[in-house]
Every structure is written in C-alpha cells, then in structure tokens.
Design an enzyme around this catalytic site. Sequence first.
Site, short mmCIF file in Angstrom:
data_model
loop_
_atom_site.label_atom_id
_atom_site.label_comp_id
_atom_site.label_asym_id
_atom_site.label_seq_id
_atom_site.Cartn_x
_atom_site.Cartn_y
_atom_site.Cartn_z
N GLU A 19 0.85 -1.15 0.19
CA GLU A 19 0.09 -0.02 -0.05
C GLU A 19 0.82 1.21 0.14
O GLU A 19 0.79 2.16 0.87
CB GLU A 19 -0.73 -0.09 1.09
N GLU A 63 -5.83 -8.21 -0.87
CA GLU A 63 -6.34 -8.12 0.59
C GLU A 63 -7.90 -7.65 -0.02
O GLU A 63 -8.16 -6.83 -0.74
CB GLU A 63 -5.81 -6.86 1.26
C1 BGP Z 1 -4.45 -2.70 5.21
C2 BGP Z 1 -3.01 -3.40 5.32
C3 BGP Z 1 -3.10 -4.62 6.18
C4 BGP Z 1 -4.35 -4.66 7.22
C5 BGP Z 1 -5.46 -3.93 6.51
C6 BGP Z 1 -6.75 -3.83 7.57
O1 BGP Z 1 -4.23 -1.09 5.00
O2 BGP Z 1 -2.41 -3.43 4.10
O3 BGP Z 1 -2.07 -4.77 6.98
O4 BGP Z 1 -3.90 -4.01 8.15
O5 BGP Z 1 -5.40 -2.70 5.77
O6 BGP Z 1 -6.68 -2.59 8.32
P1 BGP Z 1 -6.64 -2.57 9.67
O7 BGP Z 1 -5.79 -3.72 10.11
O8 BGP Z 1 -6.15 -1.20 10.05
O9 BGP Z 1 -8.10 -2.86 10.33
#
Ligand code: BGP
Length: 504
Positions: free
Chosen positions: A200, A402
């Site tokens: 990201e 994701e």
């Molecule tokens: C994305 C990341 C992941 C994971 C996901 C869920 O931004 O790449 O690593 O964290 O978000 O978000 P969060 O964990 O902040 O709920």
Amino acid sequence: MTKESYRMPDGFLWGAANAAHQFEGAWDVDGKGISIADVMLAGTKPWLNGQAPAKYANATAAGLATKHRLVTDQVEEGGNYPNHRGIDFYHTYPEDFALMKEMGMNAFRTSIAWTRIFPNGDEDEPNEAGLAYYDRFFDKMLALGIEPVVTLNHFEMPYHLVTEYGGWRNRKLIDFFTKYTRVVLERYGDRVSYWMTHNEINNQAQYFSDHLMLQNSGLKDYDESDAEELMYLASHHELVASALAVKIAHEVKEKVGNPKLQMANMIAMNPIYPHTSNPADQMAAYRAMEQTYWWGDVAARGKYPKWLLNYFEHHNFKVDITEEDEQILAENTVDYVAFSYYMSNVIGADDNPWIDFRLDKNHFDNEFLEKSDWGWQIDPVGLRWALNWMYDRWDKEMMIVENGFGAYDQLESDNSIHDDYRIKYHQDHVLNMERAVVIDGIPVMGYLPWSGIDMISASTGEMLKRYGFIFVDLDDAGQGSGKRYKKDSYYWYQKLVHSNGTEL
Ligand code: BGP
C-alpha cells in the site's frame, strides 16, 4: 432462481492474506531486529498497567479517544506492543497452515519480516537464522500445496533505518532495500513465484497521517509543513527501489530457472467518487484518483504523469528525479499489479485549481452505502469499478491480495462464531470480482482475502477488530487461550473455493 455466480479460470488463486508483523509475534526471536511495528503501542490499551510514563502522558491521553496508536522512541517498559506477540504464528504456522489448507486454499500471502533478515537494515551480511526460518516456512506451505505470495516490505521496515538514516527520505534506503531483495529472491526464488514490493505504497497520499508516513516511508520527527514534500521525496526513492526489485526478479528468474517468478507493486485501491454530478465535483474526484494512485502509474507505465511534475514545480518541491532514475523506472515496470480493496470514498470540490486532495477535507458519507463499526463504507460494486479503472489505465494482470471485513465477533459457548455479516461482505465482493472477470474480461490472477485467520489490526492495534475465517481466542491485551476456532465464514469459503467460484 439460481443465484448469480461465475466459475473462475483454471489455476485461479483462492487464498488468504496476512503480514509478518501482524501475526508472527516472536518480535525478538532468532536475531530479529526492532521494526517500526515494534514501537507502535495498542490504540485501545497502550500501557499494560494503565499508567503512561510521564514523557508519554499527554500523547496517551490525546490518542485514547480515537484509538490512535502512539509511536514510542524505543521499546518502552510496560508498553502494550501487540505486534510483539501477534498470534504467535511464528511457532504455530504448521498447524495454522494445515487448518487453512483444509479450507481448500491454494495460495497464501504474507510478508518476510525485513528485520529477520537484516535486523538493523544496514548490515553487510544477512541473519542466517532468519533465512533458515523462512526456508522451513515456505517448504511447509509448498508441502501442503499452498502457493506462497510474498510481500517484501509490509509496514515493518527496520526501525534503525528510521532513527539512523531518517527513513526513505534518504536515498541510501534504495541500496539497503535492493540488497535485502536480492538476498531473499536468490534464497527463495526457486520456490516463491509471486512477489510484491511495498505494501500500500500510496497510503501516504494522506500525508497528514503520522502513522501512514511512518508505515510507508519510515518518516518520523519532521515539521508538519514539510510533510507533503517529504512524502513525495520518500515515495520517489521507494519507486526507484521497487523498479530495481523488478530488475532483480528478472535476473533471479533466469538464475534459478523459475519461469513463473514475477514482481508486482502493491496499491491500496479505494475508489473516490464525486459528491454530485456538478462538473467541479467530478474534476475534484478525477484529480483525487490521480493523486491517490500515481504510484501505480510510475510502477506500471514507467514514468511520472505530467500533472504531478507540474505540481512539484508549482509547489517548489525538491524531488531528486535523476536521468538514471528515469531510465530505471522506464526499463523495469511491474509484471502484475497487486492491490487491497476495502471501501470507497466521496469528495467534493474546493476552489483550488491545483487540487490538493486530502481525505480530511471535503469528504462526504455515501448515502447509498452502509459502514463497518470502524466507519469503512462497504462498496462491492466499487471493486468491479476499480478493476476496470486499473486495467484500462495500467494494462496489467491483477491480484486481489486483500479484501476483508473487520468486525467484533462473538465466540459462542459451543465455540462457534456466526459471522454472517462477513460472509455477506465476501459474497458481494466475490460476485463483483467474478462479473469483472467473466463479463468485463479483466485478467484477475487470484482472490486472497484479508484474512484466513485473525490478527492484529494495523491502524488501531486491536485484536478485537477481527478479519479471519479462523477465530483466535486472544484479546487486545494478549489474554486468552490462543485456541483457534472455525467461524461460519470458514465453511462458506471452503465451499466457494472447492466450487472454483460457483457456490457463492
Ligand atoms: C491494510 C493493510 C493490512 C491490514 C488491513 C486492515 O491497510 O495492508 O496490513 O492492516 O489494511 O486494516 P486494519 O488492520 O487497520 O484494520
């Protein structure tokens, strides 16, 4: 009437995704160094005894209201650092991979923890104990028929590179990253075919967020007024390093004789819609998309867009793009595009023709969408829209690495978890992905939801913000049995995978 669904192409990757710092734990085992994740306190319970040390008292009080994770100068006694323990996947991976294999998965995305290989990031030689660990780790996956999909840098760079070198604002980071990349590709390139560079990378478009600047670029201790210029400077060094990683991948592909070996960039893709049909709102949303995804332009097209070079000049931003950099970017575009998808956003126009888009300005709720408990707007159609937008723009195969729904799950007395809300989220998103593949002709390589198993939330440090198809009995303070239980979504995903997408 049969429910709409479509069969995915043979060889489609049905997997799940996670990241070393969010589930491995073992933060200081086998020579691992301190990563930036290891100095981030939990957002809900930052200090184990409830008492903040004097130097952090004000920041702690200010952060609690929004679960904002406090970043400490070092690992502090009494701090609640949830990434230190994760779900102990470092030790439980054999059993957990077996559970995920039973779900029918044929792929799994995770990251190599950079600090297991180069603890401080600037060593001459790698840490053999770290390399040997991932040998065992990938061999176990392959023995189970699970294809590894590996992220090189997932919000977990060595903290020493932040404190000693100032993070990615320093061009030296390019050499440190490419050395790390060459070591792990030469070590695992015969077994690991799917790679991606910076997780990201475009989150830092929201440069007003101290977290995103740290997680993407290791930027800390800078003046607010310098934030935007620093973000562009650091991003440029990351993009050059990413292009060099593509070059290394192509060299290693020949050297180890693995024709499938390929390197991607990784983008957080959350579409930005105009608030109304007013052309000024459309222009604002158009530029907001460009300001949020130009990293993908550089990685997939091999050059900077003109509007951004104009923007640098207008703002007098000193971004050191050399002729050699331009050649590296042009000659080493990515093999495929990996991206995350969670939600979409809405913005309206302001009167600045140079449109400095920020999600904390002119941001609106979407009246047609519901939100998660963390305010993320749920937009399955947006996934189809995003796949079309990216394919039209970058003409690359894509992998969804994701897609998930964070929620407070309830462990029932019979150890069942009825997460029908998560099943619905994935059903709707998979259907739109299938429409994009079958109707729109978009080449999607795989669907790797976030996540096969519960882990630590990156933004809030919560364990209770659960994403997994497998429940892990731990709370925000790391208390609990640690036992794994199959949620209802586990069985739903098992049917979907075994039907290659038709049993939605
Ligand atoms: C994305 C990341 C992941 C994971 C996901 C869920 O931004 O790449 O690593 O964290 O978000 O978000 P969060 O964990 O902040 O709920």
